[in-house]
Design a protein around this motif. Structure first.
Motif, short mmCIF file in Angstrom:
data_model
loop_
_atom_site.label_atom_id
_atom_site.label_comp_id
_atom_site.label_asym_id
_atom_site.label_seq_id
_atom_site.Cartn_x
_atom_site.Cartn_y
_atom_site.Cartn_z
N LYS A 1 10.89 -0.69 9.76
CA LYS A 1 11.48 -1.60 8.88
C LYS A 1 11.68 -1.09 7.50
N LEU A 2 10.83 -0.62 6.98
CA LEU A 2 10.61 -0.27 5.52
C LEU A 2 11.74 0.93 5.05
N THR A 3 12.34 1.00 4.17
CA THR A 3 13.12 1.97 3.63
C THR A 3 12.71 2.50 2.29
N GLY A 4 13.23 3.65 1.92
CA GLY A 4 12.63 4.53 0.75
C GLY A 4 12.91 3.57 -0.54
N TRP A 5 13.74 2.67 -0.62
CA TRP A 5 13.94 1.89 -1.65
C TRP A 5 12.37 0.90 -1.53
N ASP A 6 12.07 0.53 -0.53
CA ASP A 6 10.67 -0.27 -0.50
C ASP A 6 9.66 0.59 -0.84
N VAL A 7 9.61 1.79 -0.31
CA VAL A 7 8.42 2.72 -0.80
C VAL A 7 8.50 3.12 -2.01
N ALA A 8 9.33 3.21 -2.52
CA ALA A 8 9.57 3.67 -4.16
C ALA A 8 9.08 2.13 -4.99
N LYS A 9 9.55 1.18 -4.60
CA LYS A 9 9.21 -0.11 -5.56
C LYS A 9 7.83 -0.26 -5.41
N ILE B 1 3.08 3.46 2.55
CA ILE B 1 2.61 2.37 1.42
C ILE B 1 0.92 2.31 1.75
N PRO B 2 0.52 2.27 2.91
CA PRO B 2 -0.94 2.37 2.95
C PRO B 2 -1.65 3.59 2.05
N LEU B 3 -0.78 4.61 2.25
CA LEU B 3 -1.39 5.82 1.39
C LEU B 3 -1.38 5.52 0.01
N LEU B 4 -0.21 5.22 -0.42
CA LEU B 4 -0.12 4.87 -2.01
C LEU B 4 -1.09 3.90 -2.34
N GLU B 5 -1.07 2.84 -1.49
CA GLU B 5 -2.30 1.75 -1.97
C GLU B 5 -3.60 2.28 -1.83
N ASP B 6 -3.91 3.14 -1.06
CA ASP B 6 -5.43 3.63 -1.30
C ASP B 6 -5.53 4.65 -2.20
N LYS B 7 -4.52 5.41 -2.54
CA LYS B 7 -4.74 6.67 -3.30
C LYS B 7 -3.62 7.05 -4.12
N SER C 1 2.29 19.56 -1.20
CA SER C 1 2.75 18.15 -0.46
C SER C 1 2.12 17.65 0.62
N GLU C 2 1.99 16.21 0.86
CA GLU C 2 1.67 15.64 2.00
C GLU C 2 3.03 15.02 2.50
N VAL C 3 3.01 14.73 3.89
CA VAL C 3 4.20 14.21 4.54
C VAL C 3 3.87 13.35 5.66
N VAL C 4 4.62 12.06 5.45
CA VAL C 4 4.67 11.08 6.58
C VAL C 4 5.83 10.89 6.71
#
Length: 130
Positions: free
Chosen positions: A64-72, A42-48, A32-35
């Motif tokens: 400001k971002l929620t887990g809903w935002d991250v998952a979407k 989101i930048p991690l997801l966008e990069d890799k 696992s990797e933790v933030v």
């Protein structure tokens, strides 16, 4: 088949829950990797995004971002990425805010539940076409 060595991205701002989830996943054979925030995730997801096997996210995060935002965003980048939500207070919002084919774990939950949820979601991913 997805590479079993790829990490699962955990987005959680509570140290004790993070450690419980990380330990449970390690015992289940996952890395696992933790933030701690959506702004970090989101930048991690966008990069890799293709380097993550799954996403485990709390709903109410720092920033400001929620887990809903991250998952979407994760699903926009990788439509098959398994998503497990963890929450103590936002479970009733899951039907309207959660991404399809996700799992929600209500806090507190047993460590084995996170491994089971990830495994079930990974098993639902269709095999790649050759």
């Amino acid at each position: 088949m997805r590479n079993p060595l790829l990490p699962i991205l955990i987005v959680e701002d509570d140290f004790f829950i993070t450690e419980m989830v990380r330990t449970a996943l390690a015992e289940g054979g996952f890395q696992s990797e933790v933030v701690t925030s959506g702004e970090q995730a989101i930048p991690l997801l966008e990069d890799k995004h293709s380097e993550y096997r799954a996403l485990v996210t709390d709903i109410n995060l720092q920033g400001k971002l929620t887990g809903w935002d991250v998952a979407k965003r994760a699903r926009e980048l990788g439509p098959d990425i398994p998503v497990v939500y963890m929450t103590g207070a936002a479970a009733e919002e899951w039907p309207s805010h959660g991404v399809p084919k996700s799992v929600l774990l209500q806090k507190p939950f047993a460590p084995a539940q996170i491994v089971t949820a990830i495994s079930q979601l990974l098993n639902q991913i269709p095999p790649p076409h050759e």
